[in-house]
Design a protein around this motif. Structure first.
Motif, short mmCIF file in Angstrom:
data_model
loop_
_atom_site.label_atom_id
_atom_site.label_comp_id
_atom_site.label_asym_id
_atom_site.label_seq_id
_atom_site.Cartn_x
_atom_site.Cartn_y
_atom_site.Cartn_z
N GLU A 4 0.83 -1.21 0.00
CA GLU A 4 0.00 0.00 0.00
C GLU A 4 0.87 1.26 0.00
O GLU A 4 0.65 2.19 -0.78
CB GLU A 4 -0.93 0.01 1.22
N LEU A 5 1.87 1.29 0.86
CA LEU A 5 2.76 2.44 0.96
C LEU A 5 3.48 2.72 -0.36
O LEU A 5 3.45 3.84 -0.88
CB LEU A 5 3.78 2.21 2.08
N LEU A 6 4.10 1.69 -0.91
CA LEU A 6 4.90 1.87 -2.12
C LEU A 6 4.04 2.11 -3.35
O LEU A 6 4.41 2.89 -4.24
CB LEU A 6 5.84 0.69 -2.31
N THR A 7 2.87 1.47 -3.40
CA THR A 7 1.95 1.71 -4.51
C THR A 7 1.50 3.17 -4.52
O THR A 7 1.49 3.82 -5.57
CB THR A 7 0.73 0.78 -4.43
N ASN A 8 1.17 3.70 -3.35
CA ASN A 8 0.76 5.11 -3.28
C ASN A 8 1.90 6.04 -3.68
O ASN A 8 1.70 7.00 -4.42
CB ASN A 8 0.27 5.45 -1.87
N LEU A 9 3.09 5.75 -3.21
CA LEU A 9 4.25 6.59 -3.52
C LEU A 9 4.54 6.60 -5.02
O LEU A 9 4.68 7.67 -5.64
CB LEU A 9 5.47 6.10 -2.74
N TYR A 10 4.60 5.42 -5.62
CA TYR A 10 4.89 5.34 -7.06
C TYR A 10 3.75 5.89 -7.90
O TYR A 10 3.98 6.55 -8.92
CB TYR A 10 5.25 3.91 -7.47
N SER A 11 2.52 5.64 -7.49
CA SER A 11 1.37 6.17 -8.23
C SER A 11 1.37 7.69 -8.24
O SER A 11 1.07 8.32 -9.26
CB SER A 11 0.06 5.65 -7.64
N LYS A 16 4.04 9.60 -8.05
CA LYS A 16 5.10 10.03 -8.95
C LYS A 16 4.66 9.89 -10.42
O LYS A 16 4.95 10.77 -11.23
CB LYS A 16 6.37 9.21 -8.73
N ILE A 17 3.97 8.82 -10.74
CA ILE A 17 3.47 8.63 -12.10
C ILE A 17 2.48 9.73 -12.46
O ILE A 17 2.54 10.32 -13.54
CB ILE A 17 2.84 7.22 -12.26
N GLN A 18 1.57 10.05 -11.54
CA GLN A 18 0.59 11.12 -11.77
C GLN A 18 1.29 12.47 -11.93
O GLN A 18 0.90 13.29 -12.78
CB GLN A 18 -0.42 11.18 -10.64
N PHE A 19 2.32 12.73 -11.13
CA PHE A 19 3.08 13.97 -11.23
C PHE A 19 3.64 14.13 -12.65
O PHE A 19 3.49 15.18 -13.28
CB PHE A 19 4.22 13.99 -10.20
N HIS A 20 4.29 13.09 -13.14
CA HIS A 20 4.89 13.17 -14.48
C HIS A 20 3.83 13.25 -15.57
O HIS A 20 4.02 13.95 -16.57
CB HIS A 20 5.84 11.99 -14.72
N SER A 21 2.71 12.57 -15.37
CA SER A 21 1.62 12.65 -16.36
C SER A 21 1.06 14.07 -16.43
O SER A 21 0.84 14.61 -17.52
CB SER A 21 0.50 11.68 -15.99
N LEU A 63 8.90 4.08 -13.99
CA LEU A 63 8.18 4.01 -12.71
C LEU A 63 7.15 2.89 -12.71
O LEU A 63 7.01 2.17 -11.72
CB LEU A 63 7.51 5.35 -12.40
N LYS A 64 6.42 2.74 -13.82
CA LYS A 64 5.41 1.68 -13.92
C LYS A 64 6.05 0.30 -13.83
O LYS A 64 5.52 -0.60 -13.18
CB LYS A 64 4.61 1.82 -15.21
N LYS A 65 7.19 0.13 -14.47
CA LYS A 65 7.87 -1.17 -14.41
C LYS A 65 8.34 -1.46 -12.99
O LYS A 65 8.17 -2.57 -12.48
CB LYS A 65 9.06 -1.23 -15.36
#
Length: 93
Positions: A19-26, A28-33, A57-59
């Protein structure tokens, strides 16, 4: 100048870590999008660095989820550490 800040330093069950890492990476992905979309709207071209970073990031997120899914039903705990390092440098003109 260089400063280091602690972001994560804790012990987690696999489900909590996911949960923690999914939120963090998600995030970052949204930021770049959003950054790329904003540049497309304002300047007529997407942000190339963001377009390159999103699949990376997705990988990584997929690899993390695969690993943590395998540990989901185990009793193992995971210690996760993450630091933010900020380095200042002069841009050349």
């Amino acid at each position: 100048m260089e400063n280091t800040f602690k972001l994560i330093d804790g012990t987690f069950k696999a489900e909590e870590a996911k949960e923690l890492l999914t939120n963090l990476y998600s995030d970052k992905i949204q930021f770049h999008s959003r950054k790329s979309f904003s540049m497309q709207e304002r300047f007529g071209h997407a942000d190339e660095a963001s377009l390159k970073r999103i699949p990376e990031l997705k990988k990584t997120l997929n690899d993390i989820c695969t690993m943590l899914n395998e540990l989901q039903n185990s009793t193992v705990t995971l210690h996760i550490q993450s630091n933010i390092v900020i380095k200042a440098h002069e841009e050349s003109k």
